[in-house]
Design an enzyme around this catalytic site. Structure first.
Site, PDB file in Angstrom:
ATOM      1  CE  LYS A  97     180.100  31.097 -44.992  1.00 47.04           C
ATOM      2  NZ  LYS A  97     181.227  30.254 -45.282  1.00 47.04           N
ATOM      3  CB  CYS A  98     177.438  38.178 -39.149  1.00 48.34           C
ATOM      4  SG  CYS A  98     178.864  38.970 -38.462  1.00 48.34           S
ATOM      5  CB  ILE A  99     175.570  34.343 -35.158  1.00 49.12           C
ATOM      6  CG1 ILE A  99     176.024  33.122 -35.952  1.00 49.12           C
ATOM      7  CG2 ILE A  99     174.428  34.011 -34.237  1.00 49.12           C
ATOM      8  CD1 ILE A  99     176.620  32.023 -35.122  1.00 49.12           C
TER       9      ILE A  99
END
Length: 111
Positions: A109-111
């Site tokens: 979920k890290c951009i």
């Protein structure tokens, strides 16, 4: 293919500098990765890095920020288990930077 050169050896990374193989990691590599992130590692940094590596071993995934904050709070208390504390240690994002320095894949979920 992107490589990190460490002690004369090439270690494969992705385009953002995350190690492709977490078993290539050792604490000396963490120092190099931290330097690239402009972070001087102190004992509180190591505490988080080691915690994330243990989390990864147990759950086979890198924790997203919300999960990281909650898990740190459970283990070390509210003083350390909060976003402000973790962002002071890893200003570009605790999940993102700490995971990278720990030699683990980028959190999903890290951009």
């Amino acid at each position: 293919m992107i490589m990190l050169v460490f002690e004369g050896q090439e270690i494969e990374t992705d385009a953002q500098g995350y190690l492709k193989n977490s078993s290539d990691w050792e604490e000396a590599i963490a120092l190099l990765l931290a330097k690239q992130e402009e972070i001087t590692l102190t004992e509180p940094h190591w505490e988080v890095i080691r915690f994330i590596r243990e989390f990864y071993k147990e759950f086979n995934t890198s924790p997203a920020i919300r999960m990281l904050v909650k898990a740190i709070a459970q283990k070390y208390g509210e003083e350390k288990g909060n976003s402000r504390y973790l962002y002071r240690l890893f200003p570009k994002g605790p999940a993102k930077q700490a995971t990278k320095i720990a030699g683990l894949p980028k959190p999903v979920k890290c951009i």
